[in-house]
Design a protein around this motif. Structure first.
Motif, PDB file in Angstrom:
ATOM      1  N   MET A 112       0.700  -1.153  -0.027  1.00 22.39           N
ATOM      2  CA  MET A 112      -0.079   0.100   0.082  1.00 22.39           C
ATOM      3  C   MET A 112       0.919   1.252  -0.155  1.00 22.39           C
ATOM      4  SD  MET A 112      -2.728   1.148   2.933  1.00 22.39           S
ATOM      5  CE  MET A 112      -3.000  -0.254   3.189  1.00 22.39           C
ATOM      6  N   HIS A 113       0.569   2.149  -0.840  1.00 22.06           N
ATOM      7  CA  HIS A 113       1.607   3.457  -0.977  1.00 22.06           C
ATOM      8  C   HIS A 113       1.278   4.261   0.395  1.00 22.06           C
ATOM      9  CE1 HIS A 113       2.855   7.284  -2.375  1.00 22.06           C
ATOM     10  NE2 HIS A 113       3.403   6.638  -3.369  1.00 22.06           N
ATOM     11  N   PRO A 114       2.389   4.803   0.817  1.00 16.26           N
ATOM     12  CA  PRO A 114       2.204   5.521   1.966  1.00 16.26           C
ATOM     13  C   PRO A 114       1.267   6.469   2.038  1.00 16.26           C
ATOM     14  CG  PRO A 114       4.515   5.274   1.488  1.00 16.26           C
ATOM     15  CD  PRO A 114       3.660   4.550   0.246  1.00 16.26           C
ATOM     16  N   ASP A 115       0.928   7.476   0.947  1.00 14.41           N
ATOM     17  CA  ASP A 115       0.071   8.158   0.771  1.00 14.41           C
ATOM     18  C   ASP A 115      -1.197   7.932   1.042  1.00 14.41           C
ATOM     19  OD1 ASP A 115       2.188  10.086   0.120  1.00 14.41           O
ATOM     20  OD2 ASP A 115       1.607  10.292  -1.948  1.00 14.41           O
ATOM     21  N   VAL A 116      -1.692   6.739   0.520  1.00  9.77           N
ATOM     22  CA  VAL A 116      -3.183   6.035   0.599  1.00  9.77           C
ATOM     23  C   VAL A 116      -3.178   5.497   2.290  1.00  9.77           C
ATOM     24  CG1 VAL A 116      -4.391   4.217   0.066  1.00  9.77           C
ATOM     25  CG2 VAL A 116      -3.060   4.970  -1.770  1.00  9.77           C
ATOM     26  N   ARG A 117      -2.035   5.294   2.691  1.00 10.96           N
ATOM     27  CA  ARG A 117      -2.265   4.808   4.147  1.00 10.96           C
ATOM     28  C   ARG A 117      -2.412   5.986   4.893  1.00 10.96           C
ATOM     29  NH1 ARG A 117      -0.935   0.075   6.995  1.00 10.96           N
ATOM     30  NH2 ARG A 117       0.070   0.403   9.042  1.00 10.96           N
ATOM     31  N   SER A 118      -1.656   6.962   4.628  1.00  7.84           N
ATOM     32  CA  SER A 118      -1.852   8.400   5.456  1.00  7.84           C
ATOM     33  C   SER A 118      -3.469   8.945   5.203  1.00  7.84           C
ATOM     34  CB  SER A 118      -0.940   9.352   4.928  1.00  7.84           C
ATOM     35  OG  SER A 118       0.432   8.842   5.515  1.00  7.84           O
ATOM     36  N   ALA A 119      -3.841   8.830   4.107  1.00  9.78           N
ATOM     37  CA  ALA A 119      -5.227   9.203   3.846  1.00  9.78           C
ATOM     38  C   ALA A 119      -6.249   8.531   4.665  1.00  9.78           C
ATOM     39  CB  ALA A 119      -5.703   9.136   2.246  1.00  9.78           C
ATOM     40  N   PHE A 120      -6.076   7.117   4.535  1.00 12.48           N
ATOM     41  CA  PHE A 120      -6.943   6.280   5.494  1.00 12.48           C
ATOM     42  C   PHE A 120      -6.933   6.970   6.942  1.00 12.48           C
ATOM     43  CE2 PHE A 120      -7.841   3.440   1.983  1.00 12.48           C
ATOM     44  CZ  PHE A 120      -9.186   3.030   2.375  1.00 12.48           C
ATOM     45  N   GLU A 121      -5.663   6.997   7.597  1.00 14.72           N
ATOM     46  CA  GLU A 121      -5.476   7.219   8.896  1.00 14.72           C
ATOM     47  C   GLU A 121      -6.094   8.541   9.285  1.00 14.72           C
ATOM     48  OE1 GLU A 121      -2.010   6.474  12.105  1.00 14.72           O
ATOM     49  OE2 GLU A 121      -1.247   7.300  10.013  1.00 14.72           O
ATOM     50  N   MET A 122      -5.900   9.678   8.193  1.00  8.60           N
ATOM     51  CA  MET A 122      -6.533  11.020   8.517  1.00  8.60           C
ATOM     52  C   MET A 122      -8.047  11.210   8.446  1.00  8.60           C
ATOM     53  SD  MET A 122      -6.521  14.234   6.007  1.00  8.60           S
ATOM     54  CE  MET A 122      -7.800  13.317   5.071  1.00  8.60           C
ATOM     55  N   LEU A 123      -8.526  10.174   7.789  1.00  7.74           N
ATOM     56  CA  LEU A 123     -10.028  10.106   7.644  1.00  7.74           C
ATOM     57  C   LEU A 123     -10.578   9.184   9.105  1.00  7.74           C
ATOM     58  CD1 LEU A 123     -10.553   9.223   3.817  1.00  7.74           C
ATOM     59  CD2 LEU A 123     -11.443  11.552   5.098  1.00  7.74           C
ATOM     60  N   LEU A 170      -9.019   9.302  11.709  1.00  6.58           N
ATOM     61  CA  LEU A 170      -8.638  10.192  13.210  1.00  6.58           C
ATOM     62  C   LEU A 170      -9.684  11.171  13.364  1.00  6.58           C
ATOM     63  CD1 LEU A 170      -4.925  10.832  12.710  1.00  6.58           C
ATOM     64  CD2 LEU A 170      -5.932   9.808  14.782  1.00  6.58           C
ATOM     65  N   GLU A 171     -10.532  11.755  12.084  1.00  6.13           N
ATOM     66  CA  GLU A 171     -11.667  12.512  12.334  1.00  6.13           C
ATOM     67  C   GLU A 171     -13.008  11.743  13.017  1.00  6.13           C
ATOM     68  OE1 GLU A 171     -11.972  13.945   8.390  1.00  6.13           O
ATOM     69  OE2 GLU A 171     -10.248  15.106   8.327  1.00  6.13           O
ATOM     70  N   LEU A 172     -12.988  10.603  13.079  1.00  7.30           N
ATOM     71  CA  LEU A 172     -14.146   9.858  13.690  1.00  7.30           C
ATOM     72  C   LEU A 172     -13.861   9.677  15.088  1.00  7.30           C
ATOM     73  CD1 LEU A 172     -14.117   6.824  10.917  1.00  7.30           C
ATOM     74  CD2 LEU A 172     -15.724   9.045  11.055  1.00  7.30           C
ATOM     75  N   PRO A 173     -15.123   9.459  15.911  1.00  5.71           N
ATOM     76  CA  PRO A 173     -14.982   9.068  17.115  1.00  5.71           C
ATOM     77  C   PRO A 173     -14.153   7.695  17.239  1.00  5.71           C
ATOM     78  CG  PRO A 173     -17.332   9.670  16.850  1.00  5.71           C
ATOM     79  CD  PRO A 173     -16.500   9.632  15.336  1.00  5.71           C
ATOM     80  N   PRO A 174     -13.346   7.315  18.264  1.00  6.67           N
ATOM     81  CA  PRO A 174     -12.651   5.888  18.291  1.00  6.67           C
ATOM     82  C   PRO A 174     -13.617   4.810  18.056  1.00  6.67           C
ATOM     83  CG  PRO A 174     -12.004   7.383  20.041  1.00  6.67           C
ATOM     84  CD  PRO A 174     -13.037   7.916  19.392  1.00  6.67           C
ATOM     85  N   PRO A 175     -13.381   4.035  17.068  1.00  3.25           N
ATOM     86  CA  PRO A 175     -14.289   3.026  16.976  1.00  3.25           C
ATOM     87  C   PRO A 175     -14.140   1.934  18.117  1.00  3.25           C
ATOM     88  CG  PRO A 175     -12.572   2.832  15.375  1.00  3.25           C
ATOM     89  CD  PRO A 175     -12.388   4.323  15.881  1.00  3.25           C
ATOM     90  N   THR A 176     -14.977   1.029  18.401  1.00  2.02           N
ATOM     91  CA  THR A 176     -14.838  -0.001  19.297  1.00  2.02           C
ATOM     92  C   THR A 176     -14.749  -1.226  18.434  1.00  2.02           C
ATOM     93  OG1 THR A 176     -17.072  -0.128  19.733  1.00  2.02           O
ATOM     94  CG2 THR A 176     -16.002   0.841  21.130  1.00  2.02           C
ATOM     95  N   SER A 177     -15.299  -1.526  17.128  1.00  7.33           N
ATOM     96  CA  SER A 177     -15.381  -2.595  16.305  1.00  7.33           C
ATOM     97  C   SER A 177     -15.089  -2.255  15.009  1.00  7.33           C
ATOM     98  CB  SER A 177     -16.692  -3.409  16.542  1.00  7.33           C
ATOM     99  OG  SER A 177     -17.744  -2.549  16.295  1.00  7.33           O
ATOM    100  N   VAL A 178     -13.974  -2.962  14.399  1.00  5.15           N
ATOM    101  CA  VAL A 178     -13.629  -2.541  13.106  1.00  5.15           C
ATOM    102  C   VAL A 178     -13.475  -3.752  12.074  1.00  5.15           C
ATOM    103  CG1 VAL A 178     -11.733  -1.417  11.525  1.00  5.15           C
ATOM    104  CG2 VAL A 178     -12.079  -0.872  13.939  1.00  5.15           C
TER     105      VAL A 178
END
Length: 196
Positions: A1-12, A14-22
């Motif tokens: 996975m390209h680092p830019d894609v990984r960073s984009a997922f992480e950013m999206l 982080l904008e959410l309440p912490p999930p309990t089930s993923v």
């Protein structure tokens, strides 16, 4: 996975309440997994599903299965459902999307990343190199000899490329707060929506 894609997922995320089930749909043995992002390490339930899912992911339940049928999970189960670089390889991607929507709980989010197509952003230098990289990929030799493919890989087959509109209006249909970001060139579209 390209680092830019990984960073984009992480950013999206982080904008959410912490999930309990993923749930990560389309996890591939030997590849970097989204479910293993540090931002998700505190989720009590982390599950990865894929046709050849595997690998040693601490605290993650890994299941081999087809995303067209996620019957192993009840409806409205997960706070967050992730999918990246899978739907273009799924001949019946609409079934997987339907299952992902079904298992996402109301108020939960789906984040989906797919390769897209778009304008060549006005960069005349290097256009031949980029085009050559797109045509052919590493599809099976017989297929590559008879028909050029658009893509960089062919696991197990490579069927689709999507538009920004497809991600926003089709993939995230029925979701609220839809947002689509674009990274890289050719584009990767990453969309996020909250199940109503």
């Amino acid at each position: 996975m390209h680092p830019d894609v990984r960073s984009a997922f992480e950013m999206l995320i982080l904008e959410l309440p912490p999930p309990t089930s993923v749930l990560e749909v389309g996890q591939h043995a030997g590849e970097a997994a989204l479910i293993d992002l540090p931002v998700l390490s505190r989720a009590g339930e982390r599950v990865a599903v894929g046709l050849d899912a595997g690998g040693d992911l601490a605290g993650v339940t890994v299941i081999r299965g087809n995303a067209n049928d996620l019957a192993a999970f009840g409806s409205d189960h997960f706070d967050l459902v992730l999918c990246n670089s899978m739907l273009e390889h799924d001949a019946r991607f609409w079934l997987s999307l339907s299952e992902m929507r079904r298992v996402t709980r109301p108020g939960g989010c789906m984040i989906v990343g797919v390769p897209g197509y778009g304008a060549m952003r006005g960069r005349p230098r290097g256009w031949r190199r980029r085009l050559a990289a797109l045509v052919g990929g590493n599809a099976p030799a017989a297929a590559a000899a008879s028909t050029p493919t658009l893509g960089l890989h062919g696991y197990p087959c490579d069927y689709y490329r999507f538009s920004r509109s497809a991600v926003e209006e089709v993939f995230l249909d029925g979701c609220e707060g839809r947002a689509v970001i674009e990274v890289m060139d050719p584009p990767r579209f990453i969309g996020r929506g909250r199940k109503a």
